[in-house]
Scaffold this active site. Structure first.
Site, PDB file in Angstrom:
ATOM      1  N   CYS A  83       0.998  -1.273   0.088  1.00 57.00           N
ATOM      2  CA  CYS A  83      -0.134   0.189  -0.176  1.00 57.00           C
ATOM      3  C   CYS A  83       0.877   1.159   0.146  1.00 57.00           C
ATOM      4  CB  CYS A  83      -0.748  -0.696   0.931  1.00 57.00           C
ATOM      5  SG  CYS A  83      -2.150   1.374   1.691  1.00 57.00           S
ATOM      6  N   CYS A 196      -0.829   3.465  -6.386  1.00 59.75           N
ATOM      7  CA  CYS A 196      -1.284   2.893  -5.683  1.00 59.75           C
ATOM      8  C   CYS A 196      -1.860   1.050  -6.187  1.00 59.75           C
ATOM      9  CB  CYS A 196      -3.300   3.863  -5.957  1.00 59.75           C
ATOM     10  SG  CYS A 196      -3.850   2.741  -5.059  1.00 59.75           S
TER      11      CYS A 196
HETATM   12  N1  DGL Z   1      -3.463   0.079  -1.739  1.00 63.76           N
HETATM   13  C1  DGL Z   1      -3.616   1.401  -0.834  1.00 63.76           C
HETATM   14  C2  DGL Z   1      -2.346   1.565  -1.574  1.00 63.76           C
HETATM   15  O1  DGL Z   1      -1.519   1.548  -2.966  1.00 63.76           O
HETATM   16  C3  DGL Z   1      -4.433   3.024  -1.455  1.00 63.76           C
HETATM   17  C4  DGL Z   1      -5.964   3.162  -1.122  1.00 63.76           C
HETATM   18  C5  DGL Z   1      -6.554   3.343  -0.200  1.00 63.76           C
HETATM   19  O2  DGL Z   1      -7.177   4.758  -0.037  1.00 63.76           O
HETATM   20  O3  DGL Z   1      -6.943   2.335   1.017  1.00 63.76           O
HETATM   21  O4  DGL Z   1      -1.990   3.646  -1.810  1.00 63.76           O
END
Ligand code: DGL
Length: 273
Positions: A83, A196
């Site tokens: 993330c 993301c």
């Molecule tokens: N998957 C998360 C990232 O790579 C973001 C998603 C969220 O806002 O929770 O930033």
């Protein structure tokens, strides 16, 4: 690190992959491809999704508290923070609090700027990720003569989750999130960094909606290589690894996970709820 092999028993290594939701599946699948004998625990803190909407101190406190419980429960050999929103703010605290290796996911600005022919790169991430000092420092350190456009979206991760769950998101909703990535000042953007982990889930849609062809850069294969380097040679003898999933809400999307070959586990940890 992984237990030493003995002649009589099969040993395994455990990798914990952590995200706010389903985006980390795009990282998990790449690691599983290079490390087929590893066992995985896929953790989605979906109770707090989206992380992009959280204040920084609350996010750091939550991730550190939850990680303490997860490490105690699953005893992983290595943790991947799949993330960008969490990695760009919580990695120093995680490394300070826990002694095992953490691999983060941060915007792939360095390889994007190295590869761009037009010297125009866009970084598409959550609003939180593109605001972070960590991201700005990557641009200062690695953009060189590239012009980097930061594009923050607080909706795309939610749209990606909806698509994966079978709730179709109209082109008209995706296009305004993507459009600011495409700059033409005589030279056109040729590379868009997917900053993301949710976005590779919908990259085919993004590619179709792009006003001109660009390279969408997904850092997951590089993260997988980094994990394999850190773990060294896999323990042997090996057997196919398995992945279980833990959702902090207690409501794992079993049908979606099954498509990724993952089974859900209950109960979920209760820390930081
Ligand atoms: N998957 C998360 C990232 O790579 C973001 C998603 C969220 O806002 O929770 O930033």
């Amino acid at each position: 690190m992984a237990a030493q092999n003995t002649v009589s028993e099969t040993v395994s290594e455990t990798i914990l992959v952590f995200d706010s939701g389903l985006g980390g599946l795009t990282v998990h699948r790449e690691i599983a491809a290079v490390r087929p004998s590893a066992d995985f625990v896929y953790v989605a803190d979906d109770l707090a999704f989206p992380y992009g909407a959280m204040e920084e101190p609350a996010l750091v406190a939550r991730v550190v508290a939850l990680m303490g419980e997860l490490i105690a429960t699953y005893r992983p050999d290595l943790v991947v923070i799949a993330c960008n929103t969490a990695s760009t703010i919580a990695l120093p605290d995680l490394r300070k609090n826990f002694s095992l290796p953490f691999v983060g996911t941060v915007p792939a600005i360095k390889p994007a700027c190295a590869a761009s022919l037009t010297r125009r790169v866009s970084v598409l991430g959550t609003e939180a990720t593109v605001k972070r000092e960590y991201t700005h420092a990557l641009i200062r350190d690695y953009a060189g003569d590239c012009q980097v456009t930061l594009v923050g979206s607080n909706k795309l991760a939610v749209y990606a989750e909806a698509e994966l769950a079978g709730r179709s998101v109209a082109d008209a909703m995706l296009t305004p999130e993507l459009a600011p990535c495409f700059r033409d000042d005589g030279a056109r953007t040729d590379t868009v960094v997917l900053a993301c982990t949710h976005y590779p889930l919908i990259v085919a849609r993004l590619r179709r909606l792009a006003p001109w062809p660009v390279s969408f850069l997904d850092p997951a294969p590089a993260i997988a290589r980094r994990v394999a380097d850190l773990l060294g040679s896999p323990p042997s003898p090996t057997r196919p690894g398995a992945t279980r999933a833990v959702f902090t809400s207690g409501h794992a999307p079993t049908a979606v996970l099954a498509r990724f070959g993952i089974r859900a586990e209950h109960p979920a940890p209760t820390a930081a709820t």
